[in-house]
Design an enzyme around this catalytic site. Structure first.
Site, short mmCIF file in Angstrom:
data_model
loop_
_atom_site.label_atom_id
_atom_site.label_comp_id
_atom_site.label_asym_id
_atom_site.label_seq_id
_atom_site.Cartn_x
_atom_site.Cartn_y
_atom_site.Cartn_z
N ASP A 131 0.93 -1.11 -0.05
CA ASP A 131 0.06 0.14 -0.05
C ASP A 131 0.76 1.27 0.00
O ASP A 131 0.36 2.38 -0.37
CB ASP A 131 -1.02 -0.04 1.29
CG ASP A 131 -0.09 -0.06 2.47
OD1 ASP A 131 1.05 -0.12 2.62
OD2 ASP A 131 -0.97 0.06 3.81
N GLU A 132 2.19 0.91 0.26
CA GLU A 132 3.08 2.13 0.20
C GLU A 132 3.38 2.94 -1.11
O GLU A 132 3.65 4.22 -1.15
CB GLU A 132 4.45 1.84 0.82
CG GLU A 132 4.30 1.30 2.10
CD GLU A 132 5.82 1.16 2.86
OE1 GLU A 132 6.69 1.76 2.40
OE2 GLU A 132 5.87 0.17 3.41
N LYS A 159 8.60 -0.39 -6.01
CA LYS A 159 7.41 -1.07 -5.93
C LYS A 159 6.23 -0.74 -6.90
O LYS A 159 5.80 -1.38 -7.63
CB LYS A 159 6.74 -1.64 -4.60
CG LYS A 159 7.66 -2.20 -3.67
CD LYS A 159 7.93 -3.43 -4.10
CE LYS A 159 6.84 -4.59 -3.95
NZ LYS A 159 7.20 -5.83 -4.16
P1 NAD Z 1 11.36 -10.45 2.87
O1 NAD Z 1 12.32 -9.21 2.82
O2 NAD Z 1 11.13 -10.88 4.09
O3 NAD Z 1 11.86 -11.58 1.67
C1 NAD Z 1 12.15 -11.24 0.40
C2 NAD Z 1 12.82 -12.45 -0.18
O4 NAD Z 1 12.84 -12.13 -1.50
C3 NAD Z 1 13.89 -12.96 0.63
O5 NAD Z 1 13.77 -14.62 0.89
C4 NAD Z 1 15.20 -12.79 -0.44
O6 NAD Z 1 16.01 -13.63 -0.26
C5 NAD Z 1 14.38 -12.78 -1.81
N1 NAD Z 1 15.05 -12.30 -2.79
C6 NAD Z 1 15.42 -10.81 -2.80
N2 NAD Z 1 16.06 -10.34 -3.75
C7 NAD Z 1 15.98 -11.51 -4.91
C8 NAD Z 1 16.25 -11.56 -6.11
N3 NAD Z 1 16.93 -10.70 -6.92
N4 NAD Z 1 16.00 -12.83 -6.68
C9 NAD Z 1 15.54 -13.93 -5.94
N5 NAD Z 1 15.10 -13.68 -4.70
C10 NAD Z 1 15.28 -12.45 -3.88
O7 NAD Z 1 10.04 -9.71 2.21
P2 NAD Z 1 8.64 -10.04 2.85
O8 NAD Z 1 8.26 -9.30 3.83
O9 NAD Z 1 8.39 -11.35 2.89
O10 NAD Z 1 7.72 -9.25 1.52
C11 NAD Z 1 7.45 -10.27 0.48
C12 NAD Z 1 6.83 -9.45 -0.65
O11 NAD Z 1 5.62 -8.62 -0.14
C13 NAD Z 1 7.65 -8.29 -1.20
O12 NAD Z 1 7.48 -8.10 -2.57
C14 NAD Z 1 7.30 -6.90 -0.37
O13 NAD Z 1 7.29 -5.76 -1.16
C15 NAD Z 1 5.59 -7.17 -0.45
N6 NAD Z 1 5.03 -6.52 0.74
C16 NAD Z 1 5.55 -6.89 2.14
C17 NAD Z 1 5.00 -6.43 3.11
C18 NAD Z 1 5.13 -6.71 4.68
O14 NAD Z 1 4.78 -6.02 5.49
N7 NAD Z 1 6.23 -7.32 4.84
C19 NAD Z 1 3.86 -5.53 2.95
C20 NAD Z 1 3.41 -5.39 1.83
C21 NAD Z 1 3.92 -5.73 0.71
#
Ligand code: NAD
Length: 342
Positions: A131-132, A159
């Site tokens: 949502d950011e 994003k």
């Molecule tokens: P996270 O940072 O915990 O995990 C990200 C994962 O992606 C890691 O396992 C990392 O090794 C992998 N990764 C990073 N770069 C990579 C690459 N180039 N190739 C392959 N793998 C790669 O993130 P999260 O919190 O689990 O978030 C997952 C998704 O959800 C993201 O796209 C994030 O933007 C989105 N999101 C997260 C939140 C939140 O609150 N955590 C909220 C909204 C959206």
């Protein structure tokens, strides 16, 4: 269903994989294993017969194509990203590389694979976003799918760029995509640089609990299993070309949240003085968005989804998970010292 997950060793990815395997899905997990990715997050799921792990970078289009053509998934769930706002403020290079370039490479590989399918009806590409991308709200209102994009941090901008690329692959090439804009997630297995695990672990170690500014920013918290439940519903019921906002109506200031964590820790794991005494106010994050809140009614109408885990229950579950992990780490470190391993 065969689901290729990118970023499956991260926070949301590993929770998604656990729930999907238990529902009988087959998972192909593609993760580069950056600092945020940890196979230990998968626990015994790592060796599950329906889990296949590839250590790979989504920016490597050729390698991703090979995996797609070998594994032949029905669905791609794209979660791999650089995800921490503070890191993007320090240096945005990795955010542009993975979130923008990586998403583009993955889309290209997915389109090539999609074009080769004889039965195209089942295929879906779900892109996990935030949502950011919508920027900040004032006291009232909520983000929904028609809110204009207005990202404020380099993370949010990267994003937003990836969302627009995903949209363009639907509009231009007919790749069946969906975008999910989620509010802040919390729960077990989150990397401890994010607010909730950072506060829990610092408190347990009796370290300061750094709160930005006066802690008055408001976030809308979603328990990770509820998010996963929504994703699984969207895979079967969502409409291609659409985007869906997810949130759980749990709005809270950062300060109230940290105080709540302290209160629960005082209850669950009391020490001599209240954990509240560890709260320390630090200079605010530059460009810090004031308020996020999301309206999930389109998701609810399309899939019947509603959040199941109340905030108090989810927060207690999260604290207990980190408490257990903290104890395990402490016991391990004491054992290592006892046998002279430092
Ligand atoms: P996270 O940072 O915990 O995990 C990200 C994962 O992606 C890691 O396992 C990392 O090794 C992998 N990764 C990073 N770069 C990579 C690459 N180039 N190739 C392959 N793998 C790669 O993130 P999260 O919190 O689990 O978030 C997952 C998704 O959800 C993201 O796209 C994030 O933007 C989105 N999101 C997260 C939140 C939140 O609150 N955590 C909220 C909204 C959206």
């Amino acid at each position: 269903m065969r689901i290729l997950v990118t970023g499956g060793a991260g926070f949301i990815g590993s929770n998604f994989i656990g729930q999907s395997l238990s529902q009988g899905h087959e998972i192909i997990n593609v993760d580069k294993l950056t600092y945020a990715g940890n196979p230990e997050n998968l626990g015994s799921d790592y060796n599950h017969k329906n889990h296949m792990f590839y250590k790979e970078d989504i920016c490597n289009k050729q390698a991703i194509e090979e995996i797609l053509f070998r594994e032949r998934p029905d669905v791609i769930l794209h979660m791999a990203a650089e995800s921490h706002v503070d890191r993007s403020i320090d240096c945005a290079d990795d955010f542009i590389q993975t979130n923008v370039v990586g998403t583009h490479q993955l889309l290209d590989a997915s389109l090539k694979y999609y074009k080769s399918l004889t039965n195209k009806n089942k295929f879906r590409f779900l892109h996990l976003s935030t949502d950011e991308v919508f920027g900040a709200l004032n006291e009232t209102g909520k983000f929904n799918e028609t809110t204009p994009y207005c990202p404020n941090s380099p993370y949010a901008a990267s994003k937003a760029a990836s969302d627009l690329l995903v949209r363009s692959y639907y509009q231009t090439y007919g790749l069946p995509t969906m975008i999910v804009n989620s509010s802040n997630n919390y729960g077990p297995k989150q990397y401890p640089e994010k607010l909730i695990p950072l506060m829990i672990l610092n408190a347990l170690e009796q370290k300061p609990l750094p709160v930005y500014g006066k802690g008055q920013q408001i976030r809308d918290w979603l328990f990770v299993t509820d998010h996963v439940d929504a994703l699984l519903k969207l895979i079967s019921l969502g409409e291609n070309g659409e985007s869906y906002c997810i949130g759980a109506h749990n709005e809270m200031t950062n300060l109230s949240l940290v105080q709540l964590i302290c209160n629960y820790l005082d209850e669950i794991h009391p020490v001599q003085s209240s954990y509240q005494n560890l709260i320390t106010f630090v200079s605010d994050r530059p460009g810090h968005d004031y308020r996020y809140a999301t309206d999930a009614s389109k998701l609810a109408k399309t899939t019947g989804w509603s959040p199941k885990v109340g905030f108090q229950e989810g927060l207690k579950q999260t604290i207990l998970w980190y408490l257990e992990r903290f104890d395990v780490l402490r016991v391990k470190s004491e054992a290592r010292k006892r046998i002279g391993l430092g």
